[in-house]
Design a protein around this motif. Structure first.
Motif, mmCIF file in Angstrom:
data_model
loop_
_atom_site.group_PDB
_atom_site.id
_atom_site.type_symbol
_atom_site.label_atom_id
_atom_site.label_comp_id
_atom_site.label_asym_id
_atom_site.label_seq_id
_atom_site.Cartn_x
_atom_site.Cartn_y
_atom_site.Cartn_z
ATOM 1 N N TYR A 23 0.826 -1.211 0.000
ATOM 2 C CA TYR A 23 0.000 0.000 0.000
ATOM 3 C C TYR A 23 0.861 1.263 0.000
ATOM 4 C CZ TYR A 23 -4.862 -1.552 0.515
ATOM 5 O OH TYR A 23 -6.122 -2.041 0.289
ATOM 6 N N ILE A 24 1.926 1.244 0.801
ATOM 7 C CA ILE A 24 2.796 2.412 0.909
ATOM 8 C C ILE A 24 3.482 2.701 -0.427
ATOM 9 C CG2 ILE A 24 4.863 3.336 2.036
ATOM 10 C CD1 ILE A 24 4.049 1.479 4.441
ATOM 11 N N ASP A 25 3.875 1.658 -1.129
ATOM 12 C CA ASP A 25 4.569 1.816 -2.404
ATOM 13 C C ASP A 25 3.638 2.201 -3.544
ATOM 14 O OD1 ASP A 25 6.952 1.191 -1.199
ATOM 15 O OD2 ASP A 25 6.948 -0.915 -1.818
ATOM 16 N N ALA A 26 2.341 2.020 -3.363
ATOM 17 C CA ALA A 26 1.378 2.350 -4.417
ATOM 18 C C ALA A 26 1.229 3.858 -4.549
ATOM 19 C CB ALA A 26 0.027 1.717 -4.118
ATOM 20 N N ASP A 27 0.845 4.289 -5.719
ATOM 21 C CA ASP A 27 0.647 5.711 -5.996
ATOM 22 C C ASP A 27 -0.789 6.077 -5.638
ATOM 23 O OD1 ASP A 27 0.833 8.295 -6.859
ATOM 24 O OD2 ASP A 27 0.643 7.800 -8.986
ATOM 25 N N ILE A 28 -0.993 6.447 -4.392
ATOM 26 C CA ILE A 28 -2.345 6.723 -3.906
ATOM 27 C C ILE A 28 -2.792 8.106 -4.370
ATOM 28 C CG2 ILE A 28 -3.804 6.996 -1.874
ATOM 29 C CD1 ILE A 28 -1.908 5.140 -0.390
ATOM 30 N N LYS A 29 -3.909 8.155 -5.071
ATOM 31 C CA LYS A 29 -4.488 9.426 -5.497
ATOM 32 C C LYS A 29 -5.550 9.885 -4.504
ATOM 33 C CE LYS A 29 -2.172 9.486 -9.378
ATOM 34 N NZ LYS A 29 -1.062 10.421 -9.581
ATOM 35 N N ALA A 30 -6.534 9.052 -4.273
ATOM 36 C CA ALA A 30 -7.618 9.431 -3.387
ATOM 37 C C ALA A 30 -8.114 8.231 -2.589
ATOM 38 C CB ALA A 30 -8.760 10.057 -4.188
ATOM 39 N N VAL A 31 -8.517 7.181 -3.331
ATOM 40 C CA VAL A 31 -9.012 5.952 -2.707
ATOM 41 C C VAL A 31 -8.340 4.779 -3.395
ATOM 42 C CG1 VAL A 31 -11.041 4.567 -2.139
ATOM 43 C CG2 VAL A 31 -11.236 7.061 -2.263
ATOM 44 N N LEU A 32 -7.880 3.824 -2.606
ATOM 45 C CA LEU A 32 -7.174 2.673 -3.132
ATOM 46 C C LEU A 32 -7.745 1.412 -2.497
ATOM 47 C CD1 LEU A 32 -4.782 1.839 -4.966
ATOM 48 C CD2 LEU A 32 -3.308 2.018 -2.965
ATOM 49 N N TYR A 33 -8.246 0.501 -3.331
ATOM 50 C CA TYR A 33 -8.848 -0.731 -2.845
ATOM 51 C C TYR A 33 -7.958 -1.910 -3.210
ATOM 52 C CZ TYR A 33 -12.196 -4.606 -2.434
ATOM 53 O OH TYR A 33 -12.815 -5.787 -2.118
ATOM 54 N N GLY A 34 -7.639 -2.725 -2.197
ATOM 55 C CA GLY A 34 -6.685 -3.804 -2.410
ATOM 56 C C GLY A 34 -7.289 -5.151 -2.738
ATOM 57 N N GLY A 35 -8.570 -5.347 -2.436
ATOM 58 C CA GLY A 35 -9.224 -6.588 -2.788
ATOM 59 C C GLY A 35 -9.287 -7.595 -1.649
ATOM 60 N N VAL A 36 -9.803 -8.771 -1.984
ATOM 61 C CA VAL A 36 -10.007 -9.831 -1.005
ATOM 62 C C VAL A 36 -9.851 -11.176 -1.701
ATOM 63 C CG1 VAL A 36 -12.498 -9.836 -1.399
ATOM 64 C CG2 VAL A 36 -11.604 -10.701 0.761
ATOM 65 N N CYS A 37 -9.377 -12.167 -0.966
ATOM 66 C CA CYS A 37 -9.304 -13.525 -1.492
ATOM 67 C C CYS A 37 -9.804 -14.489 -0.416
ATOM 68 C CB CYS A 37 -7.883 -13.883 -1.928
ATOM 69 S SG CYS A 37 -6.680 -13.922 -0.583
ATOM 70 N N THR A 38 -10.134 -15.691 -0.828
ATOM 71 C CA THR A 38 -10.641 -16.683 0.120
ATOM 72 C C THR A 38 -9.633 -17.808 0.277
ATOM 73 O OG1 THR A 38 -11.809 -17.814 -1.688
ATOM 74 C CG2 THR A 38 -13.057 -16.215 -0.406
ATOM 75 N N GLU A 39 -9.534 -18.295 1.498
ATOM 76 C CA GLU A 39 -8.687 -19.447 1.785
ATOM 77 C C GLU A 39 -9.475 -20.393 2.674
ATOM 78 O OE1 GLU A 39 -4.775 -18.661 3.182
ATOM 79 O OE2 GLU A 39 -4.561 -16.838 1.994
ATOM 80 N N GLY A 40 -9.388 -21.673 2.380
ATOM 81 C CA GLY A 40 -10.122 -22.637 3.178
ATOM 82 C C GLY A 40 -9.758 -24.054 2.801
ATOM 83 N N THR A 41 -10.340 -24.997 3.508
ATOM 84 C CA THR A 41 -10.058 -26.407 3.274
ATOM 85 C C THR A 41 -11.007 -26.979 2.237
ATOM 86 O OG1 THR A 41 -11.575 -27.121 5.018
ATOM 87 C CG2 THR A 41 -9.307 -26.612 5.667
ATOM 88 N N HIS A 42 -10.698 -28.175 1.790
ATOM 89 C CA HIS A 42 -11.538 -28.848 0.804
ATOM 90 C C HIS A 42 -12.946 -29.080 1.348
ATOM 91 C CE1 HIS A 42 -12.589 -31.421 -2.558
ATOM 92 N NE2 HIS A 42 -12.929 -32.389 -1.725
ATOM 93 N N SER A 43 -13.047 -29.349 2.649
ATOM 94 C CA SER A 43 -14.369 -29.610 3.231
ATOM 95 C C SER A 43 -15.252 -28.372 3.188
ATOM 96 C CB SER A 43 -14.223 -30.098 4.676
ATOM 97 O OG SER A 43 -13.602 -29.112 5.482
ATOM 98 N N LEU A 44 -14.647 -27.193 3.335
ATOM 99 C CA LEU A 44 -15.437 -25.963 3.242
ATOM 100 C C LEU A 44 -16.076 -25.834 1.876
ATOM 101 C CD1 LEU A 44 -13.250 -23.262 5.051
ATOM 102 C CD2 LEU A 44 -15.537 -24.007 5.698
#
Length: 301
Positions: A110-131
């Motif tokens: 985030y610090i290295d990114a060129d922030i203009k006004a709003v910066l969204y980094g996203g989301v990912c999912t992690e889980g087991t096979h049973s989930l």
């Protein structure tokens, strides 16, 4: 960004009935490593679990960290506005309380990114096979992951915004707070994206996702989904061009009468719920249930 030792960051985390001390400790370590001028503020929005509140209260013992306990639940929009008002640095990083950081370089990206006004980094999912077999939220989030990359999000930068993980200028946040009419679960972030576009405030997207590893039981997730759909129905006119659900309905009603889905929901809704709350939920049934539930809200007075 150069001169990282002068980079100012307020990390703001709203919490409700969830222990987030481990997340704060991780963020604290990364902020110290990067030499930031920083603070971490956790605001409890009227949690009812005393044991959780006790564990989170220890956050205040960590350097540059503060835990604020509030007795009354004010909702997801108001608690974020409160956190912004409590902050003192020029960049605000909002994070959900139930996420985990992917690695030790999360803040650095985030610090290295060129922030203009709003910066969204996203989301990912992690889980087991049973989930992947038994948890409907995991199944739903995992199926959506191809759309969560920065490249995909940038195609519709305002509609792809979520409050899970974003940085915003403090001045912009105070000038354009979350709409506090959104007191119940859901869609305060969608409306916020709409307001940013209306005010010509840029949202940039990068690949700096946080991880979701804690997935609530199926019955809890279905209840939250229903609450979000009720919120959408209340604000349907204002969110008409910003909701995938409403866009889908507009497309489908050109070919299929919506009364068909309402009737389907009346007849099969309970059977769909049984599947979704059981051990083998199906994504197609979840999508049908969401559509039928929303369309049936017009009959609720």
């Amino acid at each position: 960004m150069s001169n990282k030792e002068k980079y100012q960051l307020s990390i703001l985390i709203p919490v409700y009935n969830h222990v987030c001390k481990g997340l704060v400790e991780n963020l604290h370590l990364q902020a110290e490593t990067e030499g930031l001028l920083y603070e971490i503020i956790v605001a409890d929005d009227g949690s009812t679990d005393i044991a959780v509140k006790e564990k989170n209260s220890r956050i205040s013992t960590i350097k540059n960290c503060r835990y604020i306990s509030r007795d009354v639940n004010v909702g997801r929009a108001a608690i974020r506005n409160f956190l912004a008002e409590q902050s003192r640095f020029k960049n605000l990083l909002f994070l959900d309380c139930d996420i985990e950081l992917p690695d030790s370089h999360f803040l650095k990206r985030y610090i290295d990114a060129d922030i203009k006004a709003v910066l969204y980094g996203g989301v990912c999912t992690e889980g087991t096979h049973s989930l992947g077999k038994h948890n409907i939220r995991y199944i739903y989030e995992h199926s959506s992951e191809p759309h969560h990359t920065a490249l995909e999000r940038s195609k519709q930068p305002y509609k792809s915004f979520r409050t899970t993980n974003f940085i915003i200028s403090r001045n912009i946040m105070l000038a354009h707070p979350f709409d506090e009419r959104f007191k119940h679960y859901g869609y305060e972030d969608v409306f916020f994206g709409k307001e940013l576009k209306h005010n010509n405030i840029t949202i940039m997207h990068i690949d700096n996702p946080v991880s979701i590893r804690d997935f609530e039981p199926n019955d809890v997730f279905i209840s939250k989904t229903e609450e979000a759909l009720r919120t959408l129905y209340c604000f349907r006119n204002e969110l008409a061009d910003y909701s995938k659900m409403l866009e889908s309905i507009r497309r489908m009603e050109k070919f299929i009468p919506m009364e068909f889905f309402r009737m389907w929901h009346r007849v099969f809704g309970k059977l769909e719920l049984k599947n979704l709350k059981g051990n083998s939920p199906r994504l197609t049934i979840f999508n049908m249930y969401r559509l039928g539930y929303y369309l049936s809200l017009k009959d609720v007075k």
